[in-house]
Design a protein around this motif. Structure first.
Motif, PDB file in Angstrom:
ATOM      1  N   ALA A   1      68.620   3.338  35.697  1.00 46.23           N
ATOM      2  CA  ALA A   1      68.509   3.352  37.169  1.00 46.23           C
ATOM      3  C   ALA A   1      67.541   4.431  37.654  1.00 46.23           C
ATOM      4  O   ALA A   1      67.826   5.163  38.596  1.00 46.23           O
ATOM      5  N   GLN A   2      66.371   4.482  37.007  1.00 45.10           N
ATOM      6  CA  GLN A   2      65.413   5.531  37.406  1.00 45.10           C
ATOM      7  C   GLN A   2      64.466   5.044  38.499  1.00 45.10           C
ATOM      8  O   GLN A   2      64.143   3.853  38.573  1.00 45.10           O
ATOM      9  N   VAL A   3      64.018   5.994  39.282  1.00 42.94           N
ATOM     10  CA  VAL A   3      62.874   5.754  40.156  1.00 42.94           C
ATOM     11  C   VAL A   3      61.759   6.689  39.661  1.00 42.94           C
ATOM     12  O   VAL A   3      62.034   7.871  39.446  1.00 42.94           O
ATOM     13  N   PRO A   4      60.571   6.170  39.413  1.00 44.98           N
ATOM     14  CA  PRO A   4      60.150   4.807  39.671  1.00 44.98           C
ATOM     15  C   PRO A   4      60.616   3.809  38.610  1.00 44.98           C
ATOM     16  O   PRO A   4      60.654   4.122  37.437  1.00 44.98           O
TER      17      PRO A   4
ATOM     18  N   SER B   1      59.293   1.206  33.518  1.00 42.65           N
ATOM     19  CA  SER B   1      59.701   2.537  33.973  1.00 42.65           C
ATOM     20  C   SER B   1      58.690   3.519  33.398  1.00 42.65           C
ATOM     21  O   SER B   1      57.727   3.106  32.759  1.00 42.65           O
ATOM     22  N   GLU B   2      58.917   4.806  33.647  1.00 44.88           N
ATOM     23  CA  GLU B   2      58.037   5.893  33.186  1.00 44.88           C
ATOM     24  C   GLU B   2      56.752   5.935  34.021  1.00 44.88           C
ATOM     25  O   GLU B   2      55.876   5.071  33.911  1.00 44.88           O
ATOM     26  N   SER B   3      56.661   6.981  34.827  1.00 44.18           N
ATOM     27  CA  SER B   3      55.544   7.099  35.759  1.00 44.18           C
ATOM     28  C   SER B   3      54.185   7.009  35.060  1.00 44.18           C
ATOM     29  O   SER B   3      53.269   6.355  35.566  1.00 44.18           O
ATOM     30  N   THR B   4      54.069   7.633  33.886  1.00 45.66           N
ATOM     31  CA  THR B   4      52.768   7.597  33.203  1.00 45.66           C
ATOM     32  C   THR B   4      52.422   6.173  32.779  1.00 45.66           C
ATOM     33  O   THR B   4      51.284   5.714  32.973  1.00 45.66           O
TER      34      THR B   4
ATOM     35  N   GLU C   1      75.225  20.092  34.760  1.00 47.31           N
ATOM     36  CA  GLU C   1      76.509  19.468  34.408  1.00 47.31           C
ATOM     37  C   GLU C   1      76.337  18.160  33.643  1.00 47.31           C
ATOM     38  O   GLU C   1      77.260  17.703  32.978  1.00 47.31           O
ATOM     39  N   ARG C   2      75.112  17.565  33.710  1.00 47.60           N
ATOM     40  CA  ARG C   2      74.878  16.325  32.968  1.00 47.60           C
ATOM     41  C   ARG C   2      74.751  16.564  31.468  1.00 47.60           C
ATOM     42  O   ARG C   2      74.796  15.628  30.681  1.00 47.60           O
ATOM     43  N   TYR C   3      74.502  17.812  31.101  1.00 46.58           N
ATOM     44  CA  TYR C   3      74.164  18.099  29.706  1.00 46.58           C
ATOM     45  C   TYR C   3      75.289  18.821  28.973  1.00 46.58           C
ATOM     46  O   TYR C   3      75.093  19.340  27.881  1.00 46.58           O
TER      47      TYR C   3
HETATM   48  N1  LIG Z   1      60.351  10.140  32.816  1.00 51.70           N
HETATM   49  C1  LIG Z   1      60.578   9.424  34.033  1.00 51.70           C
HETATM   50  C2  LIG Z   1      61.465  10.238  34.921  1.00 51.70           C
HETATM   51  C3  LIG Z   1      61.927   9.471  36.136  1.00 51.70           C
HETATM   52  C4  LIG Z   1      63.186  10.087  36.702  1.00 51.70           C
HETATM   53  O1  LIG Z   1      64.019  10.645  35.975  1.00 51.70           O
HETATM   54  N2  LIG Z   1      63.340   9.981  38.004  1.00 51.70           N
HETATM   55  C5  LIG Z   1      64.505  10.551  38.639  1.00 51.70           C
HETATM   56  C6  LIG Z   1      64.190  10.810  40.092  1.00 51.70           C
HETATM   57  S1  LIG Z   1      62.909  12.003  40.319  1.00 51.70           S
HETATM   58  C7  LIG Z   1      65.631   9.520  38.562  1.00 51.70           C
HETATM   59  O2  LIG Z   1      65.403   8.373  38.800  1.00 51.70           O
HETATM   60  N3  LIG Z   1      66.838   9.944  38.233  1.00 51.70           N
HETATM   61  C8  LIG Z   1      67.970   9.056  38.268  1.00 51.70           C
HETATM   62  C9  LIG Z   1      69.049   9.552  37.390  1.00 51.70           C
HETATM   63  O3  LIG Z   1      68.726  10.377  36.513  1.00 51.70           O
HETATM   64  O4  LIG Z   1      70.176   9.115  37.556  1.00 51.70           O
HETATM   65  C10 LIG Z   1      59.256   9.137  34.728  1.00 51.70           C
HETATM   66  O5  LIG Z   1      58.283   9.829  34.437  1.00 51.70           O
HETATM   67  O6  LIG Z   1      59.164   8.208  35.543  1.00 51.70           O
END
Ligand SMILES: N[C@@H](CCC(=O)N[C@@H](CS)C(=O)NCC(=O)O)C(=O)O
Length: 247
Positions: free
Chosen positions: A56-59, A70-73, A124-126
């Motif tokens: 569930a990451q953005v982007p 996924s992964e911005s790069t 706390e996630r780690y």
């Molecule tokens: N490595 C990923 C990192 C993306 C990322 O972790 N985004 C954060 C927001 S800045 C996110 O979606 N976090 C959701 C979560 O960890 O639950 C990228 O470069 O796109």
């Protein structure tokens, strides 16, 4: 069919958002709240996002072919490959040396800097604290946050040293004294500059002072990029991404 970008305000997804706009690519934005995705709230947009990215990451970007990225790069490189040719963002314009610096930093940022943001912001996630050790757990989380803050600073200083070393090797020792506007010494911004312009907003506090004092080269090039007309709008729209706007 156009692209669909899952985006949260002030998140890393600002990077592909800027690029989609800069390249005039048709796209739809699905806005999610960062807290909702982190909590995996049972909401339609969060369900849609989870269906295509279990983290569930953005982007997260859906391509017109229905492929989830996924992964911005990875997203930036894909958009440049598909839509960047002949535009000011075309990687063909870079020299061999600039391209080497470009690829290195485009991976260092998500591989080194972004995880450090997580250690500091969400320690706390780690750490798994058994219920009977709740009090010690609170202390451990505090220590982890302090360690995360340190790692965060180190990761930004690493980017600074890579930029400084790159510019010395590519343009000679005197390059430190010249005013180089963008990260790789280019006359116009590259997609790496967009990435850095977003990344500086997560630097250690106090922002932007810490960055200006500790990473002057990164501070200068990212501030130039943030303030480019057309790009500055994405920062103005965000709640937390304003400290580098000049006005
Ligand atoms: N490595 C990923 C990192 C993306 C990322 O972790 N985004 C954060 C927001 S800045 C996110 O979606 N976090 C959701 C979560 O960890 O639950 C990228 O470069 O796109």
């Amino acid at each position: 069919m156009s692209y669909t970008l899952f985006h949260a305000d002030s998140a890393v997804s600002v990077v592909p958002l800027i690029l989609l706009r800069q390249l005039n690519i048709a796209h739809e934005v699905v806005l999610v709240e960062y807290d909702d995705i982190a909590a995996r709230k049972d909401l339609p947009a969060v369900r849609r996002l989870l269906a295509i990215n279990p983290l569930a990451q953005v982007p997260t970007l859906l391509t017109p072919d229905g492929i989830s990225m996924s992964e911005s790069t990875a997203i930036v490189l894909y958009l440049l490959h598909e839509h960047g040719r002949g535009t000011p963002w075309d990687l063909e314009k870079l020299t061999r040396a600039q391209l080497a610096g470009f690829y290195r930093l485009m991976v260092v940022i998500p591989a080194v800097v972004y995880p450090a943001i997580g250690y500091e912001d969400f320690p706390e996630r780690y750490i798994v604290v058994p219920a009977e050790n709740a009090e010690e757990g609170k202390q451990a989380i505090k220590w982890m946050k302090a360690g995360g803050y340190q790692k965060l600073g180190e990761s930004y200083k690493l980017v600074e040293s890579i930029l400084s070393d790159f510019n010395k090797r590519a343009y000679g020792a005197d390059s430190e004294a010249t005013t180089i506007k963008f990260a790789l010494g280019t006359q116009t911004a590259t997609a790496l500059d967009i990435m850095l312009a977003v990344t500086v907003h997560y630097a250690p506090h106090p922002r932007p002072k810490w960055l200006e004092e500790n990473c002057p080269r990164l501070f200068a090039s990212a501030s130039s990029t943030v303030n480019i007309p057309g790009i500055v709008d994405a920062f103005r729209e965000s709640v937390h991404l304003k400290p580098f706007i000049r006005d």
